[in-house]
Design a protein around this motif. Structure first.
Motif, short mmCIF file in Angstrom:
data_model
loop_
_atom_site.label_atom_id
_atom_site.label_comp_id
_atom_site.label_asym_id
_atom_site.label_seq_id
_atom_site.Cartn_x
_atom_site.Cartn_y
_atom_site.Cartn_z
N LEU A 1 -2.07 8.87 20.81
CA LEU A 1 -0.68 8.70 21.28
C LEU A 1 0.10 10.00 21.18
CD1 LEU A 1 0.29 5.21 19.83
CD2 LEU A 1 -0.05 5.83 22.22
N ALA A 2 -0.12 10.76 20.11
CA ALA A 2 0.58 12.04 19.96
C ALA A 2 0.17 13.01 21.07
CB ALA A 2 0.29 12.64 18.59
N ILE A 3 -1.13 13.07 21.38
CA ILE A 3 -1.60 13.94 22.45
C ILE A 3 -1.04 13.50 23.80
CG2 ILE A 3 -3.67 14.67 23.71
CD1 ILE A 3 -5.11 14.63 20.97
N ALA A 4 -1.00 12.18 24.03
CA ALA A 4 -0.43 11.66 25.28
C ALA A 4 1.05 12.01 25.38
CB ALA A 4 -0.64 10.15 25.35
N MET A 5 1.76 11.92 24.27
CA MET A 5 3.19 12.26 24.30
C MET A 5 3.41 13.76 24.54
SD MET A 5 4.83 9.47 24.08
CE MET A 5 6.48 9.92 23.64
N ILE A 6 2.55 14.59 23.97
CA ILE A 6 2.65 16.03 24.21
C ILE A 6 2.45 16.33 25.70
CG2 ILE A 6 1.53 18.26 23.79
CD1 ILE A 6 0.88 17.16 20.95
N ILE A 7 1.40 15.78 26.26
CA ILE A 7 1.10 16.01 27.68
C ILE A 7 2.22 15.45 28.56
CG2 ILE A 7 -0.50 15.42 29.55
CD1 ILE A 7 -2.74 15.55 27.42
N GLY A 8 2.69 14.25 28.23
CA GLY A 8 3.77 13.64 29.01
C GLY A 8 5.05 14.44 28.96
N ASN A 9 5.40 14.94 27.78
CA ASN A 9 6.63 15.73 27.66
C ASN A 9 6.52 17.06 28.39
OD1 ASN A 9 8.54 14.18 26.14
ND2 ASN A 9 7.15 14.36 24.41
N LEU A 10 5.35 17.69 28.32
CA LEU A 10 5.18 18.94 29.06
C LEU A 10 5.23 18.70 30.57
CD1 LEU A 10 2.43 20.71 26.94
CD2 LEU A 10 4.88 21.20 27.01
N PHE A 11 4.63 17.59 31.02
CA PHE A 11 4.69 17.25 32.44
C PHE A 11 6.13 17.01 32.89
CE2 PHE A 11 4.94 13.81 35.60
CZ PHE A 11 4.36 14.45 36.67
N MET A 12 6.90 16.26 32.09
CA MET A 12 8.29 15.99 32.45
C MET A 12 9.13 17.26 32.44
SD MET A 12 8.52 12.90 33.36
CE MET A 12 10.29 12.72 33.42
N TYR A 13 8.82 18.20 31.54
CA TYR A 13 9.54 19.47 31.51
C TYR A 13 9.30 20.25 32.80
CZ TYR A 13 10.77 24.23 30.25
OH TYR A 13 11.29 25.49 30.26
N VAL A 14 8.03 20.34 33.20
CA VAL A 14 7.70 21.06 34.43
C VAL A 14 8.32 20.37 35.64
CG1 VAL A 14 5.78 21.71 35.95
CG2 VAL A 14 5.60 22.07 33.48
N LYS A 15 8.27 19.05 35.66
CA LYS A 15 8.84 18.29 36.78
C LYS A 15 10.35 18.50 36.87
CE LYS A 15 9.27 13.56 38.43
NZ LYS A 15 8.99 12.16 38.14
N THR A 16 11.04 18.50 35.74
CA THR A 16 12.48 18.72 35.73
C THR A 16 12.83 20.11 36.18
OG1 THR A 16 12.68 17.13 33.91
CG2 THR A 16 14.53 18.60 34.27
#
Length: 52
Positions: free
Chosen positions: A31-46
């Protein structure tokens, strides 16, 4: 910017779990790895959306 802070939090969580007696289960680590990847993806998307 908050996405990077949340990603940093989960990175610290993983590192602390590795080097301290804090026991992180495989589900917690996944879950921590998924959250890291998800947050980095959302940062790039934003950042992409703000450029346009």
């Amino acid at each position: 910017m908050f996405y990077l802070l949340f990603a940093l939090f989960f990175i610290i969580f993983l590192v602390a779990g590795y080097f301290t007696p804090l026991e992180i289960t495989s589900v917690g680590a996944s879950l921590a790895i998924a959250m890291i990847i998800g947050n980095l993806f959302m940062y790039v998307k934003t950042k992409k959306e703000n450029k346009e």
